[in-house]
Write a protein that holds these residues in place. Structure first.
Motif, short mmCIF file in Angstrom:
data_model
loop_
_atom_site.label_atom_id
_atom_site.label_comp_id
_atom_site.label_asym_id
_atom_site.label_seq_id
_atom_site.Cartn_x
_atom_site.Cartn_y
_atom_site.Cartn_z
N ASN A 89 -7.83 -2.83 6.58
CA ASN A 89 -6.53 -3.49 6.74
C ASN A 89 -6.50 -4.46 7.91
O ASN A 89 -5.47 -5.07 8.16
CB ASN A 89 -5.43 -2.43 6.91
CG ASN A 89 -5.28 -1.59 5.67
OD1 ASN A 89 -5.39 -2.10 4.56
ND2 ASN A 89 -5.04 -0.31 5.84
N LEU A 144 -8.96 -7.20 2.63
CA LEU A 144 -7.81 -8.10 2.55
C LEU A 144 -7.90 -9.29 3.51
O LEU A 144 -7.66 -10.43 3.12
CB LEU A 144 -6.53 -7.31 2.82
CG LEU A 144 -5.22 -8.08 2.72
CD1 LEU A 144 -5.02 -8.59 1.30
CD2 LEU A 144 -4.07 -7.19 3.14
N ASP A 145 -8.23 -9.03 4.76
CA ASP A 145 -8.23 -10.09 5.76
C ASP A 145 -9.64 -10.33 6.30
O ASP A 145 -9.85 -10.43 7.51
CB ASP A 145 -7.27 -9.73 6.89
CG ASP A 145 -6.82 -10.93 7.70
OD1 ASP A 145 -7.10 -12.08 7.28
OD2 ASP A 145 -6.20 -10.73 8.76
#
Length: 96
Positions: free
Chosen positions: A24, A54-55
């Motif tokens: 995350n 995700l990032d």
């Protein structure tokens, strides 16, 4: 006979732990001087992690290529450069 051994159970566990702990958060994957002979060892797993996290962002530096994989879109960039020269400039701050 394989040149490279299969990943050990311990290494797979470390990888899974890394992904779960940082899944995350922001992650920069640096692919430095990786050639095209053994894509399954670094390149493909890095592409996979960049896609899954995700990032995450992938930065590839290689003397032979300057194109990031299109399927990663804006999550990947590539620099065509000699890694030794690039690090030398970075250490001395003598950019041209």
């Amino acid at each position: 006979m394989a040149i490279w051994p299969r990943p050990s159970h311990e290494n797979l566990e470390r990888h899974e732990r890394f992904v779960s702990e940082r899944g995350n958060g922001r992650v920069l994957l640096l692919e430095l001087g990786v050639g095209e002979i053994t894509p399954g060892i670094i390149t493909l797993p890095f592409w996979s992690m960049t896609t899954k996290l995700l990032d995450a962002h992938l930065l590839s530096v290689n003397v032979t290529g300057d194109s990031a994989p299109l399927q990663l879109g804006s999550k990947a960039e590539a620099i065509q450069a000699d890694l030794g020269a690039l690090l030398s400039v970075t250490r001395t701050g003598d950019g041209a």
